[in-house]
Each structure stands twice: as structure tokens, then as C-alpha cells.
Scaffold this motif. Structure first.
Motif, PDB file in Angstrom:
ATOM      1  N   THR A  96      14.447  16.078 -17.372  1.00 48.25           N
ATOM      2  CA  THR A  96      13.053  16.297 -17.004  1.00 48.25           C
ATOM      3  C   THR A  96      12.976  16.587 -15.507  1.00 48.25           C
ATOM      4  OG1 THR A  96      12.595  13.972 -16.481  1.00 48.25           O
ATOM      5  CG2 THR A  96      12.351  14.666 -18.795  1.00 48.25           C
ATOM      6  N   GLU A  97      11.882  17.183 -15.082  1.00 48.88           N
ATOM      7  CA  GLU A  97      11.701  17.444 -13.660  1.00 48.88           C
ATOM      8  C   GLU A  97      11.671  16.135 -12.882  1.00 48.88           C
ATOM      9  OE1 GLU A  97      11.814  20.107 -11.697  1.00 48.88           O
ATOM     10  OE2 GLU A  97      12.501  21.119 -13.520  1.00 48.88           O
ATOM     11  N   ALA A  98      11.088  15.097 -13.488  1.00 52.56           N
ATOM     12  CA  ALA A  98      11.037  13.798 -12.813  1.00 52.56           C
ATOM     13  C   ALA A  98      12.444  13.244 -12.596  1.00 52.56           C
ATOM     14  CB  ALA A  98      10.205  12.820 -13.630  1.00 52.56           C
ATOM     15  N   GLU A  99      13.325  13.413 -13.587  1.00 56.27           N
ATOM     16  CA  GLU A  99      14.709  12.947 -13.446  1.00 56.27           C
ATOM     17  C   GLU A  99      15.436  13.719 -12.352  1.00 56.27           C
ATOM     18  OE1 GLU A  99      15.506  11.537 -18.080  1.00 56.27           O
ATOM     19  OE2 GLU A  99      15.941  13.610 -17.461  1.00 56.27           O
ATOM     20  N   LEU A 100      15.249  15.018 -12.331  1.00 59.11           N
ATOM     21  CA  LEU A 100      15.911  15.841 -11.319  1.00 59.11           C
ATOM     22  C   LEU A 100      15.386  15.507  -9.931  1.00 59.11           C
ATOM     23  CD1 LEU A 100      16.000  19.253 -13.212  1.00 59.11           C
ATOM     24  CD2 LEU A 100      17.927  17.722 -12.779  1.00 59.11           C
ATOM     25  N   ASP A 101      14.083  15.268  -9.808  1.00 56.93           N
ATOM     26  CA  ASP A 101      13.517  14.890  -8.513  1.00 56.93           C
ATOM     27  C   ASP A 101      14.081  13.556  -8.039  1.00 56.93           C
ATOM     28  OD1 ASP A 101      11.983  17.163  -8.337  1.00 56.93           O
ATOM     29  OD2 ASP A 101      10.143  16.235  -9.077  1.00 56.93           O
ATOM     30  N   GLU A 102      14.184  12.599  -8.963  1.00 60.00           N
ATOM     31  CA  GLU A 102      14.725  11.301  -8.599  1.00 60.00           C
ATOM     32  C   GLU A 102      16.189  11.419  -8.190  1.00 60.00           C
ATOM     33  OE1 GLU A 102      15.215   6.761 -10.415  1.00 60.00           O
ATOM     34  OE2 GLU A 102      14.120   8.280 -11.549  1.00 60.00           O
ATOM     35  N   ALA A 103      16.937  12.280  -8.896  1.00 63.24           N
ATOM     36  CA  ALA A 103      18.346  12.487  -8.546  1.00 63.24           C
ATOM     37  C   ALA A 103      18.474  13.129  -7.169  1.00 63.24           C
ATOM     38  CB  ALA A 103      19.023  13.352  -9.602  1.00 63.24           C
ATOM     39  N   ARG A 104      17.626  14.100  -6.867  1.00 63.71           N
ATOM     40  CA  ARG A 104      17.663  14.736  -5.545  1.00 63.71           C
ATOM     41  C   ARG A 104      17.404  13.713  -4.444  1.00 63.71           C
ATOM     42  NH1 ARG A 104      14.277  18.544  -8.393  1.00 63.71           N
ATOM     43  NH2 ARG A 104      15.544  20.327  -9.096  1.00 63.71           N
ATOM     44  N   THR A 105      16.455  12.834  -4.690  1.00 63.11           N
ATOM     45  CA  THR A 105      16.147  11.789  -3.710  1.00 63.11           C
ATOM     46  C   THR A 105      17.337  10.864  -3.518  1.00 63.11           C
ATOM     47  OG1 THR A 105      13.788  11.853  -4.270  1.00 63.11           O
ATOM     48  CG2 THR A 105      14.612   9.867  -3.185  1.00 63.11           C
ATOM     49  N   LEU A 106      18.007  10.506  -4.613  1.00 63.69           N
ATOM     50  CA  LEU A 106      19.182   9.647  -4.515  1.00 63.69           C
ATOM     51  C   LEU A 106      20.323  10.327  -3.765  1.00 63.69           C
ATOM     52  CD1 LEU A 106      19.380   7.888  -8.001  1.00 63.69           C
ATOM     53  CD2 LEU A 106      19.154   6.785  -5.773  1.00 63.69           C
ATOM     54  N   VAL A 107      20.500  11.623  -3.985  1.00 65.25           N
ATOM     55  CA  VAL A 107      21.530  12.356  -3.246  1.00 65.25           C
ATOM     56  C   VAL A 107      21.243  12.280  -1.755  1.00 65.25           C
ATOM     57  CG1 VAL A 107      22.510  14.633  -2.775  1.00 65.25           C
ATOM     58  CG2 VAL A 107      22.150  13.905  -5.135  1.00 65.25           C
ATOM     59  N   GLU A 108      19.983  12.469  -1.384  1.00 62.74           N
ATOM     60  CA  GLU A 108      19.597  12.489   0.029  1.00 62.74           C
ATOM     61  C   GLU A 108      19.656  11.112   0.666  1.00 62.74           C
ATOM     62  OE1 GLU A 108      15.692  13.624   2.795  1.00 62.74           O
ATOM     63  OE2 GLU A 108      15.768  14.210   0.685  1.00 62.74           O
ATOM     64  N   THR A 109      19.203  10.087  -0.063  1.00 62.97           N
ATOM     65  CA  THR A 109      19.074   8.760   0.543  1.00 62.97           C
ATOM     66  C   THR A 109      20.270   7.851   0.314  1.00 62.97           C
ATOM     67  OG1 THR A 109      17.945   7.892  -1.433  1.00 62.97           O
ATOM     68  CG2 THR A 109      16.564   8.850   0.312  1.00 62.97           C
ATOM     69  N   LYS A 110      21.140   8.216  -0.632  1.00 63.97           N
ATOM     70  CA  LYS A 110      22.272   7.344  -0.947  1.00 63.97           C
ATOM     71  C   LYS A 110      23.586   8.107  -0.980  1.00 63.97           C
ATOM     72  CE  LYS A 110      23.922   4.101  -4.511  1.00 63.97           C
ATOM     73  NZ  LYS A 110      23.575   3.372  -5.764  1.00 63.97           N
ATOM     74  N   PHE A 111      23.728   9.010  -1.924  1.00 61.93           N
ATOM     75  CA  PHE A 111      25.050   9.564  -2.210  1.00 61.93           C
ATOM     76  C   PHE A 111      25.569  10.526  -1.145  1.00 61.93           C
ATOM     77  CE2 PHE A 111      23.561   8.212  -6.450  1.00 61.93           C
ATOM     78  CZ  PHE A 111      24.599   7.356  -6.756  1.00 61.93           C
ATOM     79  N   SER A 112      24.690  11.062  -0.295  1.00 67.40           N
ATOM     80  CA  SER A 112      25.161  11.936   0.780  1.00 67.40           C
ATOM     81  C   SER A 112      25.219  11.225   2.125  1.00 67.40           C
ATOM     82  CB  SER A 112      24.238  13.164   0.898  1.00 67.40           C
ATOM     83  OG  SER A 112      22.929  12.778   1.302  1.00 67.40           O
ATOM     84  N   THR A 113      24.936   9.922   2.138  1.00 67.85           N
ATOM     85  CA  THR A 113      24.925   9.183   3.406  1.00 67.85           C
ATOM     86  C   THR A 113      26.311   8.651   3.761  1.00 67.85           C
ATOM     87  OG1 THR A 113      24.397   7.049   2.351  1.00 67.85           O
ATOM     88  CG2 THR A 113      22.539   8.473   2.977  1.00 67.85           C
ATOM     89  N   GLU A 114      26.550   8.549   5.056  1.00 70.09           N
ATOM     90  CA  GLU A 114      27.819   8.004   5.527  1.00 70.09           C
ATOM     91  C   GLU A 114      27.983   6.544   5.112  1.00 70.09           C
ATOM     92  OE1 GLU A 114      30.531   9.264   7.501  1.00 70.09           O
ATOM     93  OE2 GLU A 114      29.686  11.061   6.609  1.00 70.09           O
ATOM     94  N   SER A 115      26.888   5.800   5.115  1.00 68.86           N
ATOM     95  CA  SER A 115      26.986   4.373   4.800  1.00 68.86           C
ATOM     96  C   SER A 115      27.441   4.142   3.371  1.00 68.86           C
ATOM     97  CB  SER A 115      25.628   3.695   5.020  1.00 68.86           C
ATOM     98  OG  SER A 115      24.623   4.282   4.198  1.00 68.86           O
ATOM     99  N   TRP A 116      27.052   5.023   2.448  1.00 69.03           N
ATOM    100  CA  TRP A 116      27.494   4.871   1.056  1.00 69.03           C
ATOM    101  C   TRP A 116      28.887   5.469   0.863  1.00 69.03           C
ATOM    102  CZ3 TRP A 116      27.009   2.374  -3.320  1.00 69.03           C
ATOM    103  CH2 TRP A 116      27.579   2.919  -4.492  1.00 69.03           C
ATOM    104  N   THR A 117      29.062   6.683   1.326  1.00 69.27           N
ATOM    105  CA  THR A 117      30.344   7.362   1.101  1.00 69.27           C
ATOM    106  C   THR A 117      31.502   6.596   1.741  1.00 69.27           C
ATOM    107  OG1 THR A 117      29.218   9.506   1.047  1.00 69.27           O
ATOM    108  CG2 THR A 117      31.611   9.531   1.378  1.00 69.27           C
ATOM    109  N   HIS A 118      31.279   6.034   2.891  1.00 72.30           N
ATOM    110  CA  HIS A 118      32.349   5.343   3.616  1.00 72.30           C
ATOM    111  C   HIS A 118      32.177   3.840   3.609  1.00 72.30           C
ATOM    112  CE1 HIS A 118      34.235   8.995   5.308  1.00 72.30           C
ATOM    113  NE2 HIS A 118      33.009   9.483   5.246  1.00 72.30           N
ATOM    114  N   ARG A 119      31.525   3.313   2.579  1.00 76.05           N
ATOM    115  CA  ARG A 119      31.344   1.859   2.532  1.00 76.05           C
ATOM    116  C   ARG A 119      32.690   1.146   2.359  1.00 76.05           C
ATOM    117  NH1 ARG A 119      30.466  -0.927  -2.481  1.00 76.05           N
ATOM    118  NH2 ARG A 119      30.988   0.349  -4.276  1.00 76.05           N
ATOM    119  N   VAL A 120      33.659   1.845   1.774  1.00 78.99           N
ATOM    120  CA  VAL A 120      35.061   1.439   1.873  1.00 78.99           C
ATOM    121  C   VAL A 120      35.721   2.525   2.706  1.00 78.99           C
ATOM    122  CG1 VAL A 120      37.183   0.856   0.662  1.00 78.99           C
ATOM    123  CG2 VAL A 120      34.967   0.391  -0.421  1.00 78.99           C
ATOM    124  N   PRO A 121      36.015   2.269   3.974  1.00 73.84           N
ATOM    125  CA  PRO A 121      36.456   3.331   4.920  1.00 73.84           C
ATOM    126  C   PRO A 121      37.693   4.088   4.438  1.00 73.84           C
ATOM    127  CG  PRO A 121      35.933   1.308   6.095  1.00 73.84           C
ATOM    128  CD  PRO A 121      35.935   0.955   4.639  1.00 73.84           C
TER     129      PRO A 121
END
Length: 349
Positions: free
Chosen positions: A324-349
Motif C-alpha cells: 500500500t502507499e501507506a506501507e511504502l511511505d512508512e518504509a521511506r521514513t524508516l530508510v531516512e530515519t533509521k536504516f540510512s543513518t550512521e548510528s544504525w549502520t555502524h551500531r556495531v563498528p
């Protein structure tokens, strides 16, 4: 009430049971298993009779084991399988047949979106907003997806990744790195309620949730087997790896990546662990392409994906679905706020 459980690679266990004052009553275990001596069947029935109707599969199994002496042989089934059948009879555990699955065909997205959709779909299944869901990935750019607990610097050669234009994203499940270029592998995610794996150990649940794909592989001509904990292998070696995430809600995310046509030279430049694995197998030339599904089947990736989906439809009750568009929007937000962030990606350096 009646519950059934087919032991993977074993026999069918059925239990008929009633509940009186919160306790199990008139328990009858049956099935096509073998049991010696046959008098032990009465001991199994007696062991669980009178137990709390809220007892979990492990507690039921423990009671059965405690009631049997060393002379008893359970062949083709286990005490735990009886416990699972009891839980199914009471409605606490479910089987594949108890669910209708959403089936989402491959949709080309940024691969980081698929990592985020794992979290989005799991939340929805937990909330009852989606039924259990099987979805196939497709993507438009290269990416290394590392396991939740892997070290970035230990797994990825950052200079090589930058040279080849390959990013890094950390997923929410454990396991090893996925080297993903467009068209080089087949990946699917299966999100189910915890009731489907009720009573199964983590190791058992891996094989249980991939039972369907073993049949799907057979249909495309591959004789596959499960190698504990989380590998699928054919006669020519490993072809896939699985990973899981169990949420507090009880929902289970299970996904698998299978090699279709991987450029091993590039993979071993980018993945440090890839070099170690290649050397361990005595591989002299990293230039050799690793393409077990393509070479073993002679089929296109699209044809294999279609065959897999059709096999799942033939096995279970399904309905075709989409994001759904709502699912895709939520996923985009997660990519921006979590999965593309240095703090998440490098939480285990």
C-alpha cells in the motif's frame, strides 16, 4: 478438540483432548508413528492428563519425558511433537492450513526499502492489519545488507565498496551479509504469527518455515536439504542462507537469500568474510562466477521466481497482494530515519 502436527522428516501426531476446570482431560494421542513398547502410549496420555490447559509445549514435553523410562523408544516423533499437537488442539498453536497468506510478487525498489519493509510488514501482521505474508524482493541498485549483529569494518571493505558504488545497510535480523546486485540472487521474506512456530526451537523453526521452498526447489530440478542452523544446500554445495527475527509481539520474520548469478570476484573484493570463505573452500580463482540456481536449473531468474510463487500458492491458501502507499511511505521514513543513518549502520563498528 483435535490437533495435528507433522514432524518434519517424521510422522504425524494427532491429539484429541477436552478441557475441564482449566485442566486437560480425556487425552488421546494417535498417529502413524512407531512406539516401543506399545504400552507406553497409555503413559503418554496419562502424563499430560490433568495438566493445566495453559501449559506450553515444552512443559507438556517435559511431563511426557518424565513419565517414560529409558526402555521406551519414540520413533518418528518426539515428546515435544505431542506438546505441539496439544497446543494446536487448544488453539494456542496454529498450522499452515489455519492461515490465508498474502503473496506479494517482486516489486523493484531500492534494496534499503525492502529492509525497511521487513519491519513495516511485521508490525502490521502483529497488529492484525495484514495476514501472514510472503513477499519476494527485487531491487534496482547494488547493496550489501549486513546482519543485525555484524561488524561493518570486519565484514565490508569500505574502499572496495565505494569503488564499485555499493552501499551498506544493516537489517533487523541476525545472520550473515547479503551481497545484492540487480538480478544476482533470489530473496524472500516470510512474516508469520508466533503461533505457527509454537513449541519449536529456533533451529527447528528455520527448517519448518522453509519446508515449502524445499519442494519449490525440487520442482525446478534441485535436490535440496536443510543444513542446521540456517543453510540450504544442494548436491553441489550451499545455495542459500536464512535469517530470523522474533519480535516482542510474537511475530516472526524469516527471510532467505539464494545465489542465482553472483559475481564472486566482486563479492570477495567487497566482503572480507567472502575472502575467508573462498580460501577455506580451496577456491583458487575468485573470478569464477557463483551461480548455483542458474547453472543447476538453466532457468531465468524470473522463471524461478514465478515457479516458487506458484508452488506456494499450490501448498497453502493465498491471496495475491501488493504494497500500500501507506506501507511504502512508512518504509521511506524508516530508510531516512533509521536504516540510512550512521548510528544504525555502524551500531556495531
Amino acid at each position: 478438540m483435535r490437533g495435528e502436527y507433522k514432524v518434519p522428516g517424521g510422522k504425524l501426531v494427532a491429539v484429541d483432548v477436552e478441557v475441564e476446570d482449566g485442566r486437560l482431560a480425556r487425552v488421546t494421542v494417535s498417529g502413524d508413528f512407531f512406539l516401543e513398547p506399545d504400552s507406553a502410549l497409555g503413559d503418554i496420555n496419562a502424563a499430560v492428563t490433568g495438566m493445566s490447559a495453559d501449559a506450553d509445549a515444552d512443559q507438556l514435553a517435559h511431563a511426557i519425558i518424565g513419565a517414560l523410562d529409558d526402555s521406551v523408544s519414540l520413533i518418528g516423533f518426539t515428546a515435544q511433537s505431542v506438546g505441539i499437537a496439544v497446543r494446536r488442539a487448544l488453539g494456542h498453536a496454529t498450522s499452515w492450513a489455519d492461515h490465508t497468506f498474502d503473496l506479494i510478487s517482486p516489486v523493484v525498489l531500492d534494496p534499503a526499502m525492502h529492509v525497511a519493509l521487513d519491519e513495516v510488514i511485521a508490525r502490521e501482521v502483529a497488529a492484525g492489519e495484514r495476514p501472514p505474508t510472503l513477499r519476494f524482493w527485487d531491487w534496482d541498485s547494488p547493496l550489501v545488507v549486513i546482519g543485525s549483529f555484524q561488524s561493518v569494518r570486519n565484514e565490508v571493505d569500505s574502499a572496495a565498496a565505494e569503488r564499485h558504488g555499493i552501499g551498506v545497510v544493516r537489517r533487523i535480523s541476525g545472520g550473515g551479509a547479503m551481497f545484492m546486485e540487480p538480478g544476482n540472487c533470489i530473496t524472500y521474506s516470510l512474516v508469520v504469527p508466533g503461533s505457527l512456530v509454537e513449541g519449536l526451537s529456533f533451529e527447528q523453526s528455520y527448517a519448518f518455515l522453509d519446508q515449502w521452498v524445499m519442494g519449490a526447489l525440487s520442482e525446478v530440478g534441485i535436490n535440496a536439504r536443510y543444513v542446521p542452523l540456517n543453510d540450504i544446500a544442494s548436491d553441489k554445495g550451499k545455495i542459500a542462507g536464512a535469517a530470523q527475527k522474533r519480535f516482542v509481539s510474537g511475530t516472526v520474520l524469516h527471510h532467505v537469500t539464494m545465489a542465482y548469478d553472483i559475481d564472486a570476484e566482486k563479492m570477495t573484493q567487497v566482503l572480507r568474510i567472502g575472502r575467508e570463505k573462498m580460501s577455506d573452500k580451496g577456491t583458487k580463482s575468485a573470478a569464477k562466477r557463483v551461480d548455483p540456481l542458474r547453472s543447476q536449473t538453466g532457468m531465468t531468474r524470473e522463471a524461478i521466481l514465478e515457479s516458487f510463487a506458484n508452488h506456494f500458492r499450490a501448498q497453502y491458501d493465498t491471496r495475491d497482494s501488493d504494497y500500500t502507499e501507506a506501507e511504502l511511505d512508512e518504509a521511506r521514513t524508516l530508510v531516512e530515519t533509521k536504516f540510512s543513518t550512521e548510528s544504525w549502520t555502524h551500531r556495531v563498528p
